[in-house]
Design a protein around this motif. Structure first.
Motif, short mmCIF file in Angstrom:
data_model
loop_
_atom_site.label_atom_id
_atom_site.label_comp_id
_atom_site.label_asym_id
_atom_site.label_seq_id
_atom_site.Cartn_x
_atom_site.Cartn_y
_atom_site.Cartn_z
N UNK A 263 -17.54 16.10 -29.05
CA UNK A 263 -16.58 17.16 -29.38
C UNK A 263 -15.50 17.15 -28.30
N UNK A 264 -14.36 16.52 -28.59
CA UNK A 264 -13.33 16.32 -27.56
C UNK A 264 -12.90 17.62 -26.89
N UNK A 265 -12.78 17.58 -25.55
CA UNK A 265 -12.33 18.76 -24.82
C UNK A 265 -10.82 18.94 -24.93
N UNK A 266 -10.12 17.85 -25.22
CA UNK A 266 -8.66 17.92 -25.31
C UNK A 266 -8.02 17.66 -23.96
N UNK A 267 -6.70 17.51 -23.98
CA UNK A 267 -5.97 17.25 -22.75
C UNK A 267 -6.33 15.90 -22.16
N UNK A 268 -6.41 15.84 -20.84
CA UNK A 268 -6.64 14.56 -20.19
C UNK A 268 -8.12 14.25 -20.00
N UNK A 269 -9.01 15.17 -20.37
CA UNK A 269 -10.44 14.91 -20.18
C UNK A 269 -11.00 14.15 -21.39
N UNK A 270 -10.99 12.82 -21.27
CA UNK A 270 -11.51 11.98 -22.36
C UNK A 270 -12.81 11.29 -21.93
N UNK A 271 -13.48 11.88 -20.92
CA UNK A 271 -14.69 11.26 -20.37
C UNK A 271 -15.72 11.01 -21.48
N UNK A 272 -15.95 12.02 -22.32
CA UNK A 272 -17.00 11.90 -23.33
C UNK A 272 -16.64 10.87 -24.40
N UNK A 273 -15.38 10.89 -24.84
CA UNK A 273 -14.95 9.92 -25.85
C UNK A 273 -15.07 8.50 -25.31
N UNK A 274 -14.67 8.34 -24.05
CA UNK A 274 -14.71 7.00 -23.48
C UNK A 274 -16.16 6.52 -23.33
N UNK A 275 -17.02 7.43 -22.89
CA UNK A 275 -18.45 7.09 -22.79
C UNK A 275 -19.00 6.70 -24.16
N UNK A 276 -18.60 7.45 -25.19
CA UNK A 276 -19.09 7.16 -26.55
C UNK A 276 -18.61 5.78 -27.01
N UNK A 277 -17.35 5.47 -26.74
CA UNK A 277 -16.81 4.17 -27.15
C UNK A 277 -17.53 3.04 -26.42
N UNK A 278 -17.79 3.24 -25.13
CA UNK A 278 -18.50 2.23 -24.34
C UNK A 278 -19.93 2.06 -24.82
N UNK A 279 -20.52 3.16 -25.27
CA UNK A 279 -21.90 3.10 -25.76
C UNK A 279 -21.97 2.29 -27.06
N UNK A 280 -20.97 2.47 -27.92
CA UNK A 280 -20.91 1.65 -29.14
C UNK A 280 -20.79 0.18 -28.77
N UNK A 281 -19.95 -0.12 -27.78
CA UNK A 281 -19.81 -1.51 -27.33
C UNK A 281 -21.14 -2.05 -26.80
N UNK A 282 -21.89 -1.20 -26.11
CA UNK A 282 -23.21 -1.64 -25.58
C UNK A 282 -24.20 -1.91 -26.71
N UNK A 283 -24.22 -1.04 -27.72
CA UNK A 283 -25.13 -1.25 -28.85
C UNK A 283 -24.80 -2.60 -29.52
N UNK A 284 -23.51 -2.87 -29.69
CA UNK A 284 -23.09 -4.13 -30.31
C UNK A 284 -23.49 -5.31 -29.43
#
Ligand SMILES: [Mn+2]
Length: 288
Positions: A263-284
């Motif tokens: 659930x994006x916090x908005x603004x410049x805090x994209x920590x969670x989205x970036x972690x999620x994207x990296x986790x998808x890359x790890x699963x792949x």
């Protein structure tokens, strides 16, 4: 959603006809009871994904080599029952499990998981589910009914009895009582932190040969993934989650996965989205 894709790949690496990995965005938050915003999760994760390297720093491979396509998002339904039917029908339509392609469902709230598990269990008789989550999600019903996000894993048990829960640190007395025979299949963050090797053995012991993985980002400590609906203190860290994933993917056949509750916090805090994207890359990477 305006057609955002996972990574900025050349056409031959993101063709839905040929890609091994198919990302299915499911922006749904029909039964959220606390902090909202997970309906914006899929788009936000896809938006930051092209900031990632395509080269995995652990296994030293280009994880995009087998193709990663992003499918059109499933439009949110009006009721949890309709949403279940819609996701199930979409998964059947693409026929991921029969055709041996690897779906990654990108939520949305955790109630997106049961219809995918149902479709997978119809193909793999021995299917088991490995859940990463702060919450047991084993209530038979909750606000939002039987298809609520808080009942997601109870609905999964409708389709397979084989469930292993990692990182869980929040459950009701009823959940504990009703499922106390299964409590050995819950690996709390404390157990994993004190004995990673023993925890891995118990996780592998509880899983069958064919495994579906569901990851609620709130399994991570909220300091690492603050953008989520119900942040619980005392979560797992990046090395623990990816370490478990790597071992399980190397030992079992992983048939698909989902990543929910960003659930994006908005603004410049994209920590969670970036972690999620990296986790998808790890699963792949781990399943390539
Ligand atoms: Mn959760």
């Amino acid at each position: 959603m305006n057609g955002k894709k996972f990574l900025n790949l050349p056409a031959e690496r993101c063709d839905p006809e040929t890609a091994r990995y198919l990302i299915l965005p499911v922006p749904y938050e029909g039964t959220v009871c606390f902090l909202n915003g997970t309906i914006k999760g899929p788009e936000a994760v896809l938006a930051v994904s092209d900031q990632m390297e395509h080269f995995d720093e652990e296994l030293l491979i280009d994880f995009t080599r087998r193709g990663i396509a992003t499918l059109p998002p499933i439009p949110p339904a009006d009721t949890p029952e309709e949403e279940f039917d819609r996701i199930y029908a979409t998964v059947k339509h693409y026929d991921f499990f029969r055709t041996g392609r690897f779906p990654i469902i990108l939520g949305g709230e955790h109630s997106v998981t049961p219809p995918v598990v149902r479709a997978a269990a119809e193909i793999y008789e021995d299917l088991s589910v490995l859940q990463f989550d702060a919450h047991a999600d084993l209530r038979d019903s909750y606000t939002g009914g039987r298809y609520s996000h808080a009942s997601a894993m109870r609905r999964v048990l409708d389709w397979t009895p084989h469930l292993v829960q990692a990182g869980v640190r929040s459950f009701s007395e009823e959940e504990y009582r009703d499922y106390h025979e299964q409590i050995f299949r819950i690996l709390t963050p404390k157990m994993i932190t004190e004995n990673l090797h023993g925890s891995l053995e118990r996780i592998l012991y509880g899983l069958t040969e064919n495994v579906y993985i569901t990851i609620d980002v709130d399994v991570f400590d909220p300091s690492l993934a603050p953008g989520t609906g119900t942040p619980e203190p005392g979560g797992l860290n990046w090395q623990q989650v990816t370490g478990i994933l790597r071992k399980v993917c190397a030992t079992k056949k992983i048939v698909g996965a989902d990543l929910v509750e960003t659930a994006p916090l908005g603004g410049r805090n994209v920590i969670t989205e970036f972690l999620a994207a990296r986790l998808i890359a790890k699963i792949i990477t781990y399943t390539s």
